[in-house]
Design a protein around this motif. Structure first.
Motif, short mmCIF file in Angstrom:
data_model
loop_
_atom_site.label_atom_id
_atom_site.label_comp_id
_atom_site.label_asym_id
_atom_site.label_seq_id
_atom_site.Cartn_x
_atom_site.Cartn_y
_atom_site.Cartn_z
N PRO A 141 0.79 -1.25 -0.04
CA PRO A 141 -0.02 0.01 0.03
C PRO A 141 0.81 1.15 0.05
O PRO A 141 1.84 1.41 0.86
N PRO A 142 0.41 2.41 -0.89
CA PRO A 142 -0.84 2.49 -1.22
C PRO A 142 -0.71 2.03 -3.02
O PRO A 142 -1.59 2.08 -3.55
N ASN A 143 0.58 1.39 -3.22
CA ASN A 143 0.44 0.99 -4.75
C ASN A 143 0.54 -0.55 -4.63
O ASN A 143 1.51 -1.21 -5.09
#
Length: 296
Positions: A216-218
């Protein structure tokens, strides 16, 4: 620069004893596959590199080396290869090549801590890379191998028991014989109908593979259904039991991977779906663990 100059040498990588090893077909792009030999953790990787000068011309180089590399490529992060393993040997110091030369290489008892994997958003690969350093543009050649790793089956392997209920309309219990399976195993189970007051049209069981990449966030999640089959057609009655037998050997499964190098996970789920006459879907998902055992 490399695009404007044709490579002045041909590089050939031969792996010792590769014809005796099991081969795995790997998808290289949409319609093409390439065969790679299977290695295991602790196996030595040995072979020969042959470098041939084209057109009999002399070629000056600034050194030739061979590397054994393990890398993780995340498809949304192209260009960034995370190398978790990199071993290097010098084959030749700077000089001239006038004719074909063959060099031996040996990476002894290499630890290969992860299994090779090719997923939707991630690829974990091991390869031999030969580099001929030149002032203009280096010449490189890669050759993939495929790694399988055995993880000992877990000591505890409890059965899975679950209930699905909708108050006063439906109550079923299902049971699978264990929660951890090897790649050629059989899932055996039973479904009990304790209360049925809705009209069930049919029921299906599927195996879902969920791949999680990044953090997170990817973070990216991809789910794919490996197989789906109907286990019941028509309305069940109270007290009915439906047996389940699902042979895993016919499907393209990998072991379960959890947080590999903190880059990705691949998990498997059994998904039970009931569909009623109004096409409403009721489902229950349960994670199972899949592991590899030595083949006989």
């Amino acid at each position: 620069m490399a695009y404007f100059f044709a490579s002045p040498v041909d590089v050939d990588i031969k792996l010792e004893g590769e014809e005796l090893r099991k081969q795995v077909d790997i998808k290289t792009d949409k319609d093409r596959t390439a065969s790679s030999p299977v290695y295991y953790d602790g196996d030595s990787v040995t072979g020969q590199v042959t470098i041939r000068v084209r057109d009999g011309k002399r070629m000056t180089h600034e050194g030739i080396k061979v590397e054994f590399v393990g890398s993780i490529e995340l498809f949304y992060d192209r260009g960034h290869h995370h190398e978790f393993l990199s071993l290097s040997q010098e084959l030749a110091s700077p000089g001239d090549l006038r004719q074909a030369q063959t060099f031996d290489f040996l990476f002894k008892n290499v630890e290969k801590q992860f299994e090779s994997y090719q997923g939707i958003n991630v690829k974990l690969r091991y390869f031999i890379r030969v580099s001929v350093a030149r002032r203009m543009a280096d010449v490189t050649k890669e050759r993939d191998i495929w790694v399988h790793s055995y993880r000992m089956p877990p000591d505890s392997n409890n059965s899975i028991k679950m209930e699905v209920g909708i108050e006063d309309c439906l109550h079923i219990e299902f049971e699978y014989n264990k929660s951890k399976y090897h790649l050629k195993d059989v899932i055996v189970g039973k479904i009990y109908f304790l209360l049925v007051r809705i009209k069930i049209k049919h029921m299906e069981l599927s195996i879902i593979r969920r791949e999680t990449t990044g953090s997170p966030p990817n973070q990216y999640n991809e789910s794919e259904t490996i197989t789906k089959f109907e286990i019941m057609d028509g309305a069940p009655v109270r007290g009915e039991t439906i047996p389940i037998r699902l042979f895993l050997g016919g499907f393209d499964l990998t072991p379960t991977f959890r947080e590999v190098n903190k880059k990705f996970s691949t998990r498997y789920y059994l998904n039970l779906v009931l569909i009623d006459e109004e096409n409403r879907r009721y489902f229950k998902q349960q994670e199972i663990t899949i592991f590899r055992i030595p083949e006989n």
